[in-house]
Scaffold this active site. Sequence first.
Site, short mmCIF file in Angstrom:
data_model
loop_
_atom_site.label_atom_id
_atom_site.label_comp_id
_atom_site.label_asym_id
_atom_site.label_seq_id
_atom_site.Cartn_x
_atom_site.Cartn_y
_atom_site.Cartn_z
N GLU A 1 0.83 -1.11 0.07
CA GLU A 1 0.18 0.06 0.06
C GLU A 1 0.76 1.31 -0.03
O GLU A 1 0.50 2.06 -0.69
CB GLU A 1 -0.90 -0.10 1.16
CG GLU A 1 -1.79 -1.18 1.18
CD GLU A 1 -2.82 -1.20 0.16
OE1 GLU A 1 -3.17 0.11 -0.55
OE2 GLU A 1 -3.65 -1.98 -0.06
N ASP B 1 -4.51 -10.28 -8.38
CA ASP B 1 -4.76 -9.41 -9.35
C ASP B 1 -3.80 -8.52 -10.02
O ASP B 1 -3.32 -8.85 -11.23
CB ASP B 1 -5.96 -8.58 -8.91
CG ASP B 1 -5.64 -7.59 -7.84
OD1 ASP B 1 -4.70 -7.82 -7.12
OD2 ASP B 1 -6.47 -6.83 -7.43
N GLU C 1 -17.97 -7.30 -3.17
CA GLU C 1 -16.53 -8.11 -2.91
C GLU C 1 -16.66 -9.52 -2.94
O GLU C 1 -15.81 -10.08 -3.31
CB GLU C 1 -16.29 -7.97 -1.27
CG GLU C 1 -16.07 -6.57 -0.75
CD GLU C 1 -14.71 -6.06 -1.67
OE1 GLU C 1 -13.62 -6.02 -1.36
OE2 GLU C 1 -14.99 -5.41 -2.93
N GLU D 1 -12.46 -0.68 -10.10
CA GLU D 1 -11.87 -1.58 -11.20
C GLU D 1 -12.74 -1.73 -12.39
O GLU D 1 -12.56 -1.64 -13.62
CB GLU D 1 -11.46 -2.77 -10.70
CG GLU D 1 -10.46 -2.98 -9.72
CD GLU D 1 -10.56 -2.56 -8.52
OE1 GLU D 1 -9.22 -2.18 -8.00
OE2 GLU D 1 -11.32 -1.98 -7.95
#
Length: 613
Positions: free
Chosen positions: A123, A263, A356, A377
Amino acid sequence: MPSPRRATSASILVSLLFLFLSVFLRPTLADGVTPEEAKQLRDEVREMFYHAFNGYMDHAFPLDELKPQSCGGEDSLGGYALTLIDALDTLALLGDRDRFAASVEWISKNLQFDINKTVSVFETTIRVLGGLLSAHLIASDYATGMRIPTYDNQLLNLAEDLGRRLLPAFDTPSGIPFGSVNLRHGVDEHESKITSTAGGGTLTLEFGVLSRLTNDPIFEQVTKNAVRGLWAQRSKLNLVGAHINVFTGEWTQKDAGIGTSIDSFYEYLLKAYLLFGDEEYLYIFQEAYAAAMQYLYNDPWYVEVNMDSAAVVWPLFNSLQAFWPGLQVLAGDIDPAIRTHIAFFSVWKRYGFTLEGFNLATFSVQHGQRSYPLRPELIESTYWLYKATRDPKYLDAGRDMVASLQYSARCACGYCHIADVEFHKQEDHMESFFLAETVKYLWLLFDLAVGPDNLVDNGPYKYIFSTEGHLLPTTPEISLVQEHCSYFGAYCNTSNIRQDVATNPRDDLYGRVGTALPSNSRYSDSTPVSGFIKGICPGLTHGQKFGILYISPGHRAQKDDSRNQGEQTNAESHSIVIVQSQNSDYSPSENKKYHEKLVEPHERKQTSDPPKI
């Protein structure tokens, strides 16, 4: 005759029904977004950004993130004005010179990373390091139209200091970094040795750009070594799992997919090639992509399977998968991207958001995965598909997304997480990526429809978006092909060599390359490289060319022995051959030296005054 109360109730119900139809269902019934409406939607998205940005600056700054419902703030990552850093290049994209300059000035004077805090390597890299580098590249370049006259590389200096504080995380036998690191003291002795594939494999863009800008190869080398470490542990099917032990190379979760925990590993393989011209990333991407399309793709959905057997373990769609159609656009594989986007968008239309977890067996919400944390996304993929096809249905989809966010997520000081997509229950939190990505891609979508006049679509460079939506330009300083790949271990018949090939597959739309490959993918693009052999050797696998083979389960069993062999590395115990450039003097063991090289930041005048934005 109906009573007045009944008449009033009926009137209210009709009004509410009309409001619902006009706000929520209207986009699906309309004939299409007109140019004038696209301009209105672009302006509406701009207002959405400033509603959230001003809410953060007024009520949360300099804390990390906004609590939009209660109009407060919270430190969620490191306590260094995270949302402001993440939003810098969006301010520049919107052409807001004054706020961009004021924000850069405040960060330059007040931000420092010599703090006793343990932070996520992943992050911190994608949000903070990426935000600083993107803003530096904009603020220092007259060609962007956002050059700040008084700017003198302060953000780059901060980025380099942060990068060096993250380096101790890479001091592992596999080269795959720990998930967390203390910015002052390095990795804690009790730090977990388990990390996600995305966490270890989604660092190449930011660290690579940092190396190019500072002329220090260590940043690029450690992140490339991490990718090699992950890829060396792939299964015979060329699939990777979700979580791995960074010391032993043992997979602790063998579920392979394109969503949670994996991902952006796929994303950065292709984007690292597009940004840096390093064909090793393309080799890995092509093999990984072919395997994903063979074993994970259940047209038009994607499932999670066991990485060794390909047996389905989770027939589940989650919102993080929604980046995939956009990645396929960059890879030139448009048809499956279109079909998958239709499927993913059907979930949005059903609930007003992606969620989710959506169970593909029952076509219902997966228990415990009911939320939508303002993820970008699906919007990102919508932008890329519109850019590639100019099909107006993607503008209609964007209009639906704006309506959902405005109708259900907007709150007093910003935009709220949706805790339950079925009941649209709000939660008092707004991630920094809402300003870095979600509204950015929406604004770009409608600006593209109007006739783009922005840094990305009409600027001096082609840009690669990081996984956090940060703008990384393909300038010569960053993107000149680094010809550093060795051909040791590459079994090439000289009769097959193609000499002096001029075609570069990166010259297509934003570097789009053709990778719609069968499962037995072989590299055939003609990218000129140099080494002991000049030219391309067709038909080589990544392992043959670069000497990195997968580690069989039998070899992994040797990990117990390797623990007792002192200086012997994990790679050596498993007989992985990792070939370095002849002119590279880096080895994984050198990571230890770099924590000692940390240069304490210069004393900065601390102020509590916010930037005048």
